[in-house]
Design an enzyme around this catalytic site. Structure first.
Site, PDB file in Angstrom:
ATOM      1  N   SER A  39       1.095  -9.364  -0.998  1.00 47.70           N
ATOM      2  CA  SER A  39       1.082  -8.255  -0.280  1.00 47.70           C
ATOM      3  C   SER A  39       1.285  -8.080   1.083  1.00 47.70           C
ATOM      4  O   SER A  39       0.898  -6.627   1.490  1.00 47.70           O
ATOM      5  CB  SER A  39      -0.496  -8.047  -1.000  1.00 47.70           C
ATOM      6  OG  SER A  39      -1.245  -9.413  -0.403  1.00 47.70           O
ATOM      7  N   LYS A  78       0.971  -0.754  -0.055  1.00 46.65           N
ATOM      8  CA  LYS A  78       0.105   0.204   0.318  1.00 46.65           C
ATOM      9  C   LYS A  78       0.617   1.627   0.246  1.00 46.65           C
ATOM     10  O   LYS A  78       0.375   2.208   0.193  1.00 46.65           O
ATOM     11  CB  LYS A  78      -1.176  -0.159   0.860  1.00 46.65           C
ATOM     12  CG  LYS A  78      -2.078  -0.484   1.489  1.00 46.65           C
ATOM     13  CD  LYS A  78      -3.125  -0.652   0.219  1.00 46.65           C
ATOM     14  CE  LYS A  78      -4.381  -1.914   0.091  1.00 46.65           C
ATOM     15  NZ  LYS A  78      -5.858  -1.006  -0.311  1.00 46.65           N
TER      16      LYS A  78
END
Length: 316
Positions: free
Chosen positions: A301, A53
């Site tokens: 991720s 992110k």
């Protein structure tokens, strides 16, 4: 509705260079046992805030003009986007107000506060409404977790790196929640290597995107249904913008069980020596249940997992 292009992704790469880690592709020779190297892991868990992110957050904040940026930023997130915006804001020396649901793992709340952000906790399903009020109260700029072209373009820089490092990649498996990661990576991959298979991955217990792609339009799953999955970072639903991207760039969407996800967390820890939160392990889980021919990259991720939960999974 204008979609993100490869030029947007390249511009994002220029903006965030020096602010984020260019993560390596790690070979996984233990994964197949066939002699040929078929699987690579892209460990975004190694980023400064432990998740991909940070790419979108830096690109979105860097894209603001100085006067707008000085007003500060607001974000809503279950954790990793929260940390990313808080960290990027601290690097730019601006204020950050972050709205997080009360069920967010404490490790993510604490990490967000570590970067100096003001955390506002809210009830499940109220993040957007509370964030809108915070924007009105503070005058800050909203940096959404996925529903923004600059955020999508920032996440797409992962796709650029994959093609640079493994130009003959055949398949890339990407977690899907709000869809910003898969939208960005898919945009980059399809522009640079159209024949690559881009496969999204969702938990079976939060498979709203899989259903939406089947019927041709977004569908709504209740927050109570989506909160059943252990993959707390994959409980969001695509926006109109990201759903349009996903329809264009995904070749397939695979769903994985809770047991598949737990097994993938264990495999990453024991064989790859990488810590993954459940949301970060779903791509490897998909590879285990539905491997495709040729060279595959799975996106790890994020690695922000509660120690107690990790201990429980590893003991399982």
């Amino acid at each position: 509705m204008q979609q993100v292009t490869i030029d947007d992704v390249r511009a994002a790469a220029d903006r965030i260079r020096g602010s984020v880690l260019r993560t390596p592709l790690i070979p996984a020779p233990w994964a197949d046992g066939e002699g040929d190297q078929r699987l690579w892991i892209k460990p975004e868990s190694l980023q400064s805030i432990g998740a991909f992110k940070v790419r979108g957050a830096f690109n979105a904040i860097a894209s603001l003009d100085d006067a707008t940026r000085a007003r500060g930023v607001v974000a809503f997130s279950s954790g990793n986007h929260a940390q990313a915006v808080a960290y990027a804001a601290s690097r730019y020396g601006i204020t950050a107000h972050i709205v997080m649901p009360v069920e967010t793992p404490e490790i993510k709340v604490a990490a967000t506060r570590t970067w100096g952000a003001e955390v506002v906790l809210c009830a499940a399903g109220q993040r957007e409404a509370v964030a809108a009020q915070v924007v009105a109260d503070t005058g800050g700029v909203l940096i959404p977790p996925f529903d923004h072209p600059d955020v999508i373009a920032g996440q797409g820089t992962i796709g650029l790196e994959i093609v640079e490092d493994t130009p003959d990649v055949d398949t890339v498996m990407v977690p899907v929640s709000g869809g910003g990661l898969a939208s960005g990576i898919g945009t980059a991959l399809k522009a640079l290597r159209p024949e690559v298979r881009v496969i999204g991955v969702e938990p079976e217990l939060a498979a709203d995107t899989a259903e939406g792609l089947r019927v041709g339009h977004p569908v709504d799953w209740s927050i109570e249904d989506r909160n059943r999955t252990i993959a707390d970072g994959l409980r969001s639903q695509p926006s109109e913008l990201t759903f349009a991207h996903l329809r264009r760039v995904l070749d397939e969407l695979i769903t994985v069980s809770e047991n598949d996800i737990r097994a993938a967390v264990r495999e990453l820890a024991m064989r790859a020596h990488l810590i993954a939160e459940p949301s970060g392990a779903v791509a490897l889980a998909a590879y285990r249940v539905a491997a495709r021919p040729g060279k595959t990259v799975v996106i790890l991720s994020g690695g922000n997992v509660e120690p107690a939960l990790l201990s429980e999974i590893l003991a399982g």
